[in-house]
Scaffold this active site. Structure first.
Site, PDB file in Angstrom:
ATOM      1  N   GLY A 149      40.107  42.639  44.106  1.00  6.55           N
ATOM      2  CA  GLY A 149      40.260  41.536  43.155  1.00  6.55           C
ATOM      3  C   GLY A 149      41.682  41.505  42.593  1.00  6.55           C
ATOM      4  O   GLY A 149      42.282  40.436  42.447  1.00  6.55           O
ATOM      5  N   ASP A 150      42.225  42.658  42.292  1.00  2.00           N
ATOM      6  CA  ASP A 150      43.596  42.738  41.755  1.00  2.00           C
ATOM      7  C   ASP A 150      44.592  42.230  42.806  1.00  2.00           C
ATOM      8  O   ASP A 150      45.590  41.583  42.475  1.00  2.00           O
ATOM      9  CB  ASP A 150      43.947  44.193  41.395  1.00  2.00           C
ATOM     10  CG  ASP A 150      42.894  44.816  40.483  1.00  2.00           C
ATOM     11  OD1 ASP A 150      42.224  44.069  39.764  1.00  2.00           O
ATOM     12  OD2 ASP A 150      42.749  46.051  40.517  1.00  2.00           O
TER      13      ASP A 150
HETATM   14  N1  LIG Z   1      33.028  41.859  52.990  1.00  3.67           N
HETATM   15  C1  LIG Z   1      34.294  41.405  52.794  1.00  3.67           C
HETATM   16  N2  LIG Z   1      34.991  40.893  53.842  1.00  3.67           N
HETATM   17  C2  LIG Z   1      36.239  40.418  53.680  1.00  3.67           C
HETATM   18  N3  LIG Z   1      36.889  40.416  52.497  1.00  3.67           N
HETATM   19  C3  LIG Z   1      36.252  40.931  51.421  1.00  3.67           C
HETATM   20  C4  LIG Z   1      34.926  41.455  51.504  1.00  3.67           C
HETATM   21  N4  LIG Z   1      34.570  41.887  50.263  1.00  3.67           N
HETATM   22  C5  LIG Z   1      35.635  41.649  49.445  1.00  3.67           C
HETATM   23  N5  LIG Z   1      36.641  41.068  50.132  1.00  3.67           N
HETATM   24  C6  LIG Z   1      37.947  40.615  49.618  1.00  3.67           C
HETATM   25  O1  LIG Z   1      38.097  41.045  48.283  1.00  3.67           O
HETATM   26  C7  LIG Z   1      38.223  39.909  47.412  1.00  3.67           C
HETATM   27  C8  LIG Z   1      37.681  40.232  46.039  1.00  3.67           C
HETATM   28  O2  LIG Z   1      36.342  40.649  46.113  1.00  3.67           O
HETATM   29  P1  LIG Z   1      35.311  40.428  44.918  1.00  3.67           P
HETATM   30  O3  LIG Z   1      34.245  41.469  45.086  1.00  3.67           O
HETATM   31  O4  LIG Z   1      34.864  39.019  44.905  1.00  3.67           O
HETATM   32  O5  LIG Z   1      36.191  40.635  43.602  1.00  3.67           O
HETATM   33  P2  LIG Z   1      36.341  41.849  42.568  1.00  3.67           P
HETATM   34  O6  LIG Z   1      36.926  43.007  43.369  1.00  3.67           O
HETATM   35  O7  LIG Z   1      37.285  41.318  41.542  1.00  3.67           O
HETATM   36  O8  LIG Z   1      34.964  42.125  42.031  1.00  3.67           O
HETATM   37  C9  LIG Z   1      37.503  38.790  48.172  1.00  3.67           C
HETATM   38  O9  LIG Z   1      37.871  37.500  47.764  1.00  3.67           O
HETATM   39  C10 LIG Z   1      37.978  39.094  49.593  1.00  3.67           C
HETATM   40  O10 LIG Z   1      39.302  38.639  49.799  1.00  3.67           O
HETATM   41  O1  LIG Z   2      39.542  48.549  33.428  1.00  3.41           O
HETATM   42  P1  LIG Z   2      38.238  48.747  34.142  1.00  3.41           P
HETATM   43  O2  LIG Z   2      37.340  47.554  34.053  1.00  3.41           O
HETATM   44  O3  LIG Z   2      37.542  50.020  33.731  1.00  3.41           O
HETATM   45  O4  LIG Z   2      38.557  48.854  35.688  1.00  3.41           O
HETATM   46  C1  LIG Z   2      39.409  49.831  36.179  1.00  3.41           C
HETATM   47  C2  LIG Z   2      39.223  50.011  37.643  1.00  3.41           C
HETATM   48  O5  LIG Z   2      39.413  48.752  38.263  1.00  3.41           O
HETATM   49  C3  LIG Z   2      40.376  48.860  39.301  1.00  3.41           C
HETATM   50  O6  LIG Z   2      41.587  48.378  38.770  1.00  3.41           O
HETATM   51  C4  LIG Z   2      39.940  48.094  40.516  1.00  3.41           C
HETATM   52  O7  LIG Z   2      39.639  46.742  40.147  1.00  3.41           O
HETATM   53  P2  LIG Z   2      39.077  45.672  41.188  1.00  3.41           P
HETATM   54  O8  LIG Z   2      38.284  46.418  42.238  1.00  3.41           O
HETATM   55  O9  LIG Z   2      38.251  44.727  40.355  1.00  3.41           O
HETATM   56  O10 LIG Z   2      40.255  44.978  41.770  1.00  3.41           O
HETATM   57  C5  LIG Z   2      40.514  50.339  39.587  1.00  3.41           C
HETATM   58  O11 LIG Z   2      41.775  50.680  40.057  1.00  3.41           O
HETATM   59  C6  LIG Z   2      40.196  50.976  38.252  1.00  3.41           C
HETATM   60  O12 LIG Z   2      39.631  52.235  38.414  1.00  3.41           O
END
Ligand SMILES: Nc1ncnc2c1ncn2[C@@H]1O[C@H](COP(=O)(O)OP(=O)(O)O)[C@@H](O)[C@H]1O
Ligand SMILES: O=P(O)(O)OC[C@H]1O[C@](O)(COP(=O)(O)O)[C@@H](O)[C@@H]1O
Length: 306
Positions: free
Chosen positions: A248-249
């Site tokens: 997500g980041d």
């Molecule tokens: N199964 C997957 N296949 C391909 N890309 C993925 C998959 N899961 C996550 N991603 C990538 O990671 C991004 C963020 O995932 P998401 O779970 O929606 O967000 P977050 O990490 O903020 O919870 C997606 O938009 C996509 O680009």
């Molecule tokens: O600040 P929070 O919500 O505890 O999340 C921190 C965690 O989220 C992350 O930044 C990862 O975030 P995402 O998977 O949503 O991109 C990790 O590096 C870290 O351990």
């Protein structure tokens, strides 16, 4: 300059266990340590894309030294506020499923908070500020709202990647981008977001409430962008998910980095999907080579119906 704020950085300790058994001694098949915390991840990906970035936030102890050293090796500028406590360690356990244990983190004093806030007040209108991650219990819960208010006043673009009330409260300040995932979007409206149509409908409500651009990420189902009165969907590329921590980041970095370089919202959206998936398909954050390799697979469609 793009500034990121990480109120609660971490060492992300990635542990892979082949057949994990609760209540037993388990041995790892892989383990690794990376700097973590959402803003720090965004800065690391921005640097890979060639954007200038400085990571701000609270850092302390030997764990904080690890984070600083790692970022220094990647030639990422930092201007952290030093705190008395130790930066936290977050466990990312891969056993087939991905399980995360994120710690509360150290206590932040009023003086630490004021120091960070005065850095934000000194940004100027060519800067972009990215506020991401959870807010530690000892920091005022309206910190993102207060920082957004100060920045909007100074003409600075603000990106906010958080959830719940803290996200809703920044909307009147017209953040340039917010990126809830579909679960977070559902929680805001006490509903379930399971289709692209749902994401478009509820993402548009966040635009009405003030956000300039809303990306709703839906993991393997792709993402929806609501921008002004328009909305678009995009797919994710095919690949093997290795570790989605930081995906997500990476989307936030891909979008803002590309927008800063091109000024084009749809190119930014496309790049954000490629960056998110490049990270999901890697054990660490995605590299520029990986992002560019995935980019041709991303197709954007304009959505109709509101
Ligand atoms: N199964 C997957 N296949 C391909 N890309 C993925 C998959 N899961 C996550 N991603 C990538 O990671 C991004 C963020 O995932 P998401 O779970 O929606 O967000 P977050 O990490 O903020 O919870 C997606 O938009 C996509 O680009
Ligand atoms: O600040 P929070 O919500 O505890 O999340 C921190 C965690 O989220 C992350 O930044 C990862 O975030 P995402 O998977 O949503 O991109 C990790 O590096 C870290 O351990």
């Amino acid at each position: 300059m793009i500034y990121t704020v990480t109120l609660n950085p971490s060492i992300d300790y990635l542990v892979e266990v082949e057949s994990f058994q609760m209540g037993k001694v388990n041995r790892t098949s892989y383990d690794a340590k990376f700097p973590g915390g959402k803003g720090i991840n965004v800065s690391r990906v921005l640097k890979r894309l060639g954007n200038s970035t400085t990571a701000l936030g609270f850092i302390g102890g030997q764990t904080g030294e690890f984070v600083k050293r790692f970022l220094r090796q990647e030639e990422i500028f930092t201007d952290f506020t030093e705190i008395a406590g130790d930066t936290r360690i977050n466990i990312k356990l891969k056993t087939g499923l991905e399980t995360e244990i994120n710690s509360q983190g150290p206590v932040i004093s009023k003086g630490n908070y004021q120091q960070l806030f005065s850095q934000i007040e000194q940004l100027n209108n060519n800067d972009i500020l990215i506020l991401s991650g959870s807010i530690p219990p000892s920091v005022p819960s309206d910190v993102y709202e207060a920082m957004s208010r100060s920045c909007i006043h100074n003409g600075i673009k603000v990106v906010v990647d958080t959830s719940g009330k803290e996200l809703l409260d920044v909307l009147p300040h017209r953040p340039f981008l917010i990126k809830p995932n579909h679960h977070e979007l559902g929680e805001l409206f006490s509903t379930e977001i399971s289709t692209v149509d749902d994401a478009r409908e509820y993402g548009a409500k966040l635009v009405e409430a003030g956000a300039q651009n809303v990306i709703v990420s839906m993991a393997g189902q792709g993402a929806v962008l609501c921008s002004g009165g328009e909305s678009y969907s995009a797919n994710v590329p095919k690949g093997n998910v290795i570790n989605s921590v930081g995906a997500g980041d990476s989307m936030v970095a891909g979008f803002i980095g590309t927008y800063e370089r091109t000024g084009d919202i749809l190119s930014a959206f496309r790049f954000s999907l490629a960056a998110g998936s490049a990270t999901a398909f890697s054990s660490d954050l995605g590299t520029l080579d990986k992002i560019e390799e995935l980019l041709p697979q991303i197709v954007i469609n304009q959505l109709t119906g509101g």
